[in-house]
Write a protein that holds these residues in place. Structure first.
Motif, short mmCIF file in Angstrom:
data_model
loop_
_atom_site.label_atom_id
_atom_site.label_comp_id
_atom_site.label_asym_id
_atom_site.label_seq_id
_atom_site.Cartn_x
_atom_site.Cartn_y
_atom_site.Cartn_z
N GLU A 141 54.61 39.61 43.09
CA GLU A 141 54.58 41.25 43.44
C GLU A 141 53.01 41.77 42.99
OE1 GLU A 141 56.72 42.87 44.61
OE2 GLU A 141 58.38 41.40 44.42
N PRO A 142 52.59 42.82 43.80
CA PRO A 142 51.12 43.12 43.50
C PRO A 142 50.74 43.88 42.37
CG PRO A 142 52.34 44.40 45.33
CD PRO A 142 53.15 43.38 44.86
N GLY A 143 51.92 44.66 41.91
CA GLY A 143 51.60 45.59 40.54
C GLY A 143 50.89 46.64 40.92
N GLU A 144 50.37 47.44 39.82
CA GLU A 144 49.52 48.73 40.11
C GLU A 144 48.13 48.42 40.12
OE1 GLU A 144 50.72 51.97 37.63
OE2 GLU A 144 52.86 51.79 38.57
N GLU A 145 47.22 49.19 40.96
CA GLU A 145 45.92 48.92 40.80
C GLU A 145 45.23 47.55 41.04
OE1 GLU A 145 44.81 50.94 37.35
OE2 GLU A 145 45.32 52.79 38.25
N ALA A 146 46.14 46.54 41.67
CA ALA A 146 45.65 45.19 42.02
C ALA A 146 44.40 45.25 42.68
CB ALA A 146 46.70 44.56 42.74
N GLY A 147 43.99 45.98 43.63
CA GLY A 147 42.68 45.72 44.34
C GLY A 147 41.46 46.14 43.58
N ALA A 148 41.66 47.23 42.61
CA ALA A 148 40.43 47.82 41.76
C ALA A 148 40.45 46.65 40.74
CB ALA A 148 40.97 49.06 41.38
N LEU A 149 41.53 45.94 40.42
CA LEU A 149 41.40 45.19 39.24
C LEU A 149 40.83 43.96 39.69
CD1 LEU A 149 44.86 45.72 37.57
CD2 LEU A 149 42.65 45.71 36.51
N ALA A 150 41.08 43.43 40.99
CA ALA A 150 40.35 42.27 41.36
C ALA A 150 38.93 42.47 41.85
CB ALA A 150 41.00 42.06 43.03
N GLU A 151 38.52 43.67 42.32
CA GLU A 151 36.96 43.91 42.23
C GLU A 151 36.50 43.61 40.79
OE1 GLU A 151 36.58 47.75 43.77
OE2 GLU A 151 37.49 47.17 45.96
N GLY A 152 37.06 44.30 39.61
CA GLY A 152 36.36 44.12 38.61
C GLY A 152 36.46 42.72 37.97
N VAL A 153 37.25 41.95 38.51
CA VAL A 153 37.65 40.56 37.93
C VAL A 153 36.48 39.75 38.60
CG1 VAL A 153 38.93 38.45 38.11
CG2 VAL A 153 39.94 40.55 37.14
N ASP A 180 38.66 38.13 48.46
CA ASP A 180 38.85 39.63 48.23
C ASP A 180 40.37 40.15 47.98
OD1 ASP A 180 39.55 39.84 50.81
OD2 ASP A 180 37.65 41.23 51.23
N GLU A 181 41.38 39.37 48.58
CA GLU A 181 42.58 39.57 48.40
C GLU A 181 42.92 39.02 47.02
OE1 GLU A 181 46.74 39.76 48.31
OE2 GLU A 181 45.89 37.76 47.98
N PRO A 182 43.74 40.27 46.25
CA PRO A 182 43.96 40.12 44.90
C PRO A 182 44.58 39.14 44.44
CG PRO A 182 44.22 42.34 45.62
CD PRO A 182 44.14 41.61 47.05
N ALA A 183 45.66 38.67 45.09
CA ALA A 183 46.58 37.72 44.47
C ALA A 183 45.86 36.32 44.59
CB ALA A 183 47.73 37.50 45.38
#
Length: 246
Positions: A141-153, A180-183
């Motif tokens: 499951e992606p969860g909330e704000e996964a895209g923004a968190l991936a950029e920060g990580v 760049d895909e969060p998972a």
């Protein structure tokens, strides 16, 4: 609930989806597993499940040793894992798809597999030549704000790489080198950062991608701060080998 029964390969390490797993298989119980996998057609997935061991080792004794030279080595599919093997393993693991299974002249195997899907361990069967397990497939499951968190990580990961390698003027990886895909980001970073098995296991069993990324962001900031203060950490040599995400 989707369940599947697969051969079980316990290790003292954690496998993540998308990551490559090379194996040198020499114990008889795992040789038997590989012989059975080779019976599956090449165009079909040759799957087995990898779980991390809580205690002990994935290699059982093969000969009497000191201090008791008369000791009888433990044998069988559950050797080294106690009376109830399921208690010896972490409950969340990963399915591996063996792309390459090569038998050597001595009967051992060279295996190259890739992690595919997270699974929860429901039960373990030790009645055959090797362990098998009933497994529940876990959705990502992606969860909330996964895209923004991936950029920060990714930003934090680049800083971590630079500090660990002693770089000051440039980044070791460009944006083109990292996904760049969060998972995918979450699993790549989990495998690439120097962590012990409990920390990696915690990341594997995170309830969703966003939760995993949040945990990684904290870990990366902490580790980068430690390296900044201790620039001569001996473990920095470990980063010279690349992590391969397939």
């Amino acid at each position: 609930m989707t369940t599947v029964r697969l051969p079980l390969f316990p290790l003292n390490s954690v496998l993540f989806p998308g990551l490559v797993l090379p194996l040198n298989v020499f114990e008889e119980r795992y040789r038997a597993m590989m012989r059975d996998l080779l019976k599956i057609a090449e165009d079909e997935p040759r799957r087995f499940a990898v779980v991390a061991i809580r205690d002990g080792h994935e290699v059982s004794p093969t000969a009497p040793g000191m201090p008791d030279q008369t000791a009888v080595p433990e044998r069988g599919p559950a050797a080294g894992f106690g009376d109830d093997p399921v208690k010896a393993f972490h409950t969340v693991g990963c399915i591996a798809d063996a792309a390459t299974v090569r038998e050597r002249a001595d009967g051992s195997f060279e295996v190259l597999a890739t992690g595919t899907t997270r699974v929860r361990l429901l039960s373990v069967d030790a009645s055959g030549q090797y362990l098998t397990a009933e497994l529940e497939e876990l959705p990502e499951e992606p969860g909330e704000e996964a895209g923004a968190l991936a950029e920060g990580v990714l930003r934090a990961f680049r800083q971590y790489q630079k500090r660990l390698a002693g770089a000051r003027e440039r980044s070791l990886s460009t944006g083109a080198d990292l996904p760049d895909e969060p998972a995918v980001v979450s699993y790549l970073v989990a495998a690439a950062v120097m962590l012990d098995v409990p920390a990696r296991q915690s990341l594997l069993q995170a309830p969703d991608t966003a939760s995993r990324l949040r945990e990684e962001l904290k870990l990366l900031r902490t580790e980068t701060a430690i390296i900044r203060n201790l620039p001569s950490l001996p473990a920095s040599e470990l980063t010279r080998g690349p992590t391969s995400l397939n």
